[in-house]
Motif scaffolding. Structure first.
Motif, short mmCIF file in Angstrom:
data_model
loop_
_atom_site.label_atom_id
_atom_site.label_comp_id
_atom_site.label_asym_id
_atom_site.label_seq_id
_atom_site.Cartn_x
_atom_site.Cartn_y
_atom_site.Cartn_z
N ALA A 5 50.61 -25.52 -12.00
CA ALA A 5 51.79 -24.95 -11.32
C ALA A 5 51.47 -24.60 -9.87
N THR A 6 50.30 -24.06 -9.64
CA THR A 6 49.90 -23.74 -8.27
C THR A 6 49.90 -25.00 -7.42
N GLU A 7 49.30 -26.06 -7.94
CA GLU A 7 49.24 -27.33 -7.20
C GLU A 7 50.61 -27.97 -7.02
N GLU A 8 51.51 -27.73 -7.95
CA GLU A 8 52.85 -28.33 -7.91
C GLU A 8 53.86 -27.47 -7.15
N GLY A 9 53.45 -26.30 -6.69
CA GLY A 9 54.37 -25.42 -5.98
C GLY A 9 55.31 -24.66 -6.90
N ALA A 10 54.96 -24.57 -8.18
CA ALA A 10 55.76 -23.80 -9.14
C ALA A 10 55.12 -22.43 -9.32
N ASN A 11 55.71 -21.60 -10.15
CA ASN A 11 55.24 -20.24 -10.38
C ASN A 11 54.10 -20.27 -11.40
N PRO A 12 52.85 -20.02 -10.98
CA PRO A 12 51.73 -20.12 -11.92
C PRO A 12 51.78 -19.07 -13.04
N GLU A 13 52.25 -17.87 -12.72
CA GLU A 13 52.33 -16.84 -13.75
C GLU A 13 53.31 -17.23 -14.84
N ARG A 14 54.45 -17.77 -14.45
CA ARG A 14 55.46 -18.17 -15.43
C ARG A 14 54.96 -19.35 -16.26
N ALA A 15 54.34 -20.33 -15.63
CA ALA A 15 53.82 -21.49 -16.35
C ALA A 15 52.78 -21.05 -17.37
N ALA A 16 51.89 -20.15 -16.99
CA ALA A 16 50.88 -19.65 -17.91
C ALA A 16 51.53 -18.89 -19.06
N PHE A 17 52.55 -18.10 -18.75
CA PHE A 17 53.25 -17.34 -19.79
C PHE A 17 53.91 -18.29 -20.80
N LEU A 18 54.52 -19.35 -20.31
CA LEU A 18 55.13 -20.32 -21.23
C LEU A 18 54.07 -20.96 -22.12
N SER A 54 62.92 -26.56 -23.60
CA SER A 54 64.01 -27.20 -22.84
C SER A 54 63.50 -28.28 -21.89
N LYS A 55 62.26 -28.17 -21.46
CA LYS A 55 61.62 -29.17 -20.59
C LYS A 55 62.40 -29.39 -19.28
N GLU A 56 62.95 -28.33 -18.74
CA GLU A 56 63.76 -28.48 -17.53
C GLU A 56 63.16 -27.83 -16.30
N SER A 57 62.58 -26.66 -16.44
CA SER A 57 62.06 -25.96 -15.27
C SER A 57 60.74 -26.57 -14.83
N PRO A 58 60.40 -26.44 -13.56
CA PRO A 58 59.08 -26.92 -13.11
C PRO A 58 57.94 -26.26 -13.89
N GLU A 59 58.11 -24.99 -14.22
CA GLU A 59 57.07 -24.27 -14.95
C GLU A 59 56.90 -24.82 -16.36
#
Length: 186
Positions: A52-65, A120-125
């Motif tokens: 997520a960090t490399e992709e410009g998404a929210n790393p905390e949210r991606a890790a939480f998911l 849902s596979k929709e958000s960047p995270e």
């Protein structure tokens, strides 16, 4: 003791099962003692944050998911890919709803929202978290291959084909060429 605290404690105990549930697909490859679902989840969450960090998404949210993506396996066990022909895939949102029914509203909704977003596979995270799940499997397959497990190429290729983010693809390419036994030399 409050009912809410008891519900949270009970769910905490249920989540502890993930430490004992093995990733069963690896038995098909000849791995005698595969990692647990909890071990897989830990590295998946860490990788999700990095991707997520490399992709410009929210790393905390991606890790939480990623933390919640396999928690349903406390109820189903880890079903290997070979079982999908014979079983209907359990609906993660339905299992999560049952698991969290007694939790306080805030906790219940946080977990349910995370599972829903992941599925849902929709958000960047969610895409980063899903790629982390596949990338973690790929890394594990390479590690097993490097200690002599021979039937892991299918896992590696399956993971590579399923990656959607450019960062995960780059990491996967590096992972299959960099031996886990030499990573410290870098």
């Amino acid at each position: 003791m409050s009912d809410e605290a008891a519900a949270l404690a009970a769910f905490g105990y249920e989540l502890g099962l993930l430490k004992r549930i093995r990733r069963t697909g690896w038995w098909h490859a000849g791995v005698r003692d595969p990692e647990s679902v909890a071990e897989h989840t830990m590295r998946s969450a860490q990788l999700a944050a990095l991707i997520a960090t490399e992709e410009g998404a929210n790393p905390e949210r991606a890790a939480f998911l990623a933390l919640w993506h396999d928690t349903q396996e406390t109820r189903t066990g880890d079903l290997p890919h070979t079982a999908t022909k014979y079983l209907n895939k359990p609906e993660p949102r339905e299992i999560t709803a049952d698991q969290t029914a007694e939790l306080p509203e805030g906790s219940r909704e946080a977990v349910r929202a995370a599972v829903d977003e992941y599925e849902s596979k929709e958000s960047p995270e969610s895409l980063c978290a899903r790629d982390a799940d596949k990338l973690e499997m790929l890394l594990q397959a390479v590690e097993y291959r490097d200690i002599g497990v021979q039937r892991v190429d299918g896992w590696i290729e399956s993971a590579r084909k399923g990656l959607r983010t450019e960062s995960a693809r780059r990491i996967a390419e590096a992972a299959v060429t960099l031996s886990p036994l030499t990573w410290r030399d870098r």
